[in-house]
Scaffold this motif. Structure first.
Motif, short mmCIF file in Angstrom:
data_model
loop_
_atom_site.label_atom_id
_atom_site.label_comp_id
_atom_site.label_asym_id
_atom_site.label_seq_id
_atom_site.Cartn_x
_atom_site.Cartn_y
_atom_site.Cartn_z
N GLU A 79 0.83 -1.22 0.00
CA GLU A 79 0.00 0.00 0.00
C GLU A 79 0.86 1.27 0.00
N ARG A 80 1.90 1.23 0.82
CA ARG A 80 2.80 2.38 0.90
C ARG A 80 3.49 2.61 -0.45
N GLU A 83 1.15 4.15 -3.12
CA GLU A 83 1.03 5.60 -2.91
C GLU A 83 2.20 6.33 -3.57
N ALA A 84 3.42 5.84 -3.28
CA ALA A 84 4.62 6.47 -3.82
C ALA A 84 4.68 6.36 -5.34
N LEU A 85 4.12 5.27 -5.87
CA LEU A 85 4.19 5.04 -7.32
C LEU A 85 3.19 5.87 -8.12
N VAL A 102 7.14 -6.81 -3.80
CA VAL A 102 6.42 -5.57 -3.50
C VAL A 102 6.39 -4.67 -4.74
N ALA A 103 7.53 -4.53 -5.41
CA ALA A 103 7.61 -3.68 -6.60
C ALA A 103 6.66 -4.20 -7.69
N LYS A 109 -0.74 -2.59 -9.37
CA LYS A 109 -1.88 -1.87 -8.79
C LYS A 109 -1.90 -0.41 -9.24
N ALA A 110 -0.70 0.18 -9.36
CA ALA A 110 -0.60 1.58 -9.77
C ALA A 110 -0.75 1.74 -11.29
#
Ligand SMILES: [Zn+2]
Length: 350
Positions: A79-80, A83-85, A102-103, A109-110
């Motif tokens: 989730e974090r 947001e950054a992406l 994670v990446a 998702k992004a």
């Protein structure tokens, strides 16, 4: 399944394996047409050994690069990262399994592409479209996206502990049984089966078996074989459209053992031992798999995995419940305690 079924594949556009290739990531991004902002995800340690090199190479090409640290492969990390992406148009994962996972998921998702820069050869997630993420129910495998490119720097991976490479071999040898399970599910349950993907996964396992001596020496040539085999396994999953060619009953055992005795061994180490036992059930050459694992220095017994005989027996009896929709040699009811114990004993795991 209907013959009119549309089969769509998402494959990496560029795969670079070699010495000092992290320095060329910036140039690669420009060549692939990326402009503007890039986010690099790294682990605390991998930032120093590889992340910095990637960030420098991006800056050199005039790309606006920032970075975040990923400590664990959890839903909150994802989730974090999402947001950054949102403010960038490319994600680059530089690290071992957790960072890449994670990446991979956060970029999917992004809605942006991602580049995989593995710093260890410990499992096939470095090139696969699947991500292993820890949530409240434990570790689960979710479909994310295939990397747009894979940049594997042999110099960096050679510096990682050899145990990680041996674990990667376990994950690759697991394909001998995974492909058999897939075939079984095709025959008994009418599941889609793709010959090409199955053979690609099998070829990786055969290559590692054939080169086990040079891999065990810890040579650069051996490492290259492992890295390329892991990438081929990832591509096999992309072609199949699922993890089927790479994950069968031996992976179910691995996941079950992780539940029974958490954090005792690496993913590929557990899969390798699982492959020995499942190969016995499939009437494959389980002794050969055991011998290859020995030669590359991967565990072949419960003690070498750091777990008890009871843990192995318990994991064998619950393995079929880990992913009930995934049909394997374990069937729908799994193994009885007595059969599980017999299997572990006859294959010398306990
Ligand atoms: Zn695996």
């Amino acid at each position: 399944m209907s013959s009119r079924r549309i089969h769509s594949m998402e494959l990496p556009r560029k795969v670079i394996v070699g010495s000092k290739v992290l320095e060329t990531v910036g140039k690669l991004c420009v060549e692939m047409g990326f402009k503007g902002r890039v986010l690099v995800l790294t682990g605390p340690h991998t930032y120093h050994v590889a992340g910095k090199t990637v960030l420098d190479s991006l800056a050199e090409q005039g790309l606006e690069a920032s970075h975040i640290l990923v400590e664990e492969a959890s839903t909150s990390s994802v989730e974090r990262a999402v947001e950054a992406l949102r403010r960038v148009n490319l994600a680059i994962g530089v690290g071992g399994g957790k960072v890449i996972d994670v990446a991979k998921l956060a970029s999917a998702k992004a809605g942006i592409p991602f580049i995989s820069c593995p710093t260890a050869a410990s499992h096939d997630g470095i090139a696969s479209p699947q991500a292993s993420i820890r949530n409240v129910e434990g570790l689960t495998s979710v479909r994310a996206q295939a990397p747009m490119a894979i940049v594997a720097d042999i110099d960096v991976i050679l510096k990682a502990p050899y145990r990680l490479t041996a674990s990667g071999c376990g994950d690759i040898l697991a394909k001998f049984t995974a492909v058999r399970d897939w075939w079984l599910a095709h025959q008994l349950r009418g599941e889609y089966y793709g010959d090409y993907a199955a053979n690609l996964a099998l070829m990786s396992a055969k290559l590692v078996a054939r080169n086990s001596a040079i891999i065990g020496e810890g040579s650069e040539e051996g490492l290259r074989t492992v890295v390329e085999a892991l990438i081929s396994c990832g591509v096999a999953m992309s072609i199949a459209g699922s993890s089927r060619p790479c994950s069968g009953s031996e992976h179910l055992f691995s996941h079950a053992l992780e539940r029974v005795a958490p954090g005792k061994a690496l993913h590929g180490e557990r899969c390798g031992v699982g492959a020995i036992m499942m190969a016995y059930l499939h009437k494959l050459r389980w002794r050969r798999i055991r011998e290859v694992l020995r030669r590359v220095g991967a565990p072949v017994t419960a003690a070498e995995l750091g777990v008890s005989a009871e843990d192995v027996v318990e994991a064998l009896t619950i393995a079929h419940q880990v992913r009930p929709e995934r049909y394997t040699i374990l069937g729908e009811k799994g193994l009885t305690r007595a059969s599980a114990e017999k299997l572990a004993r006859v294959t010398q795991v306990i």
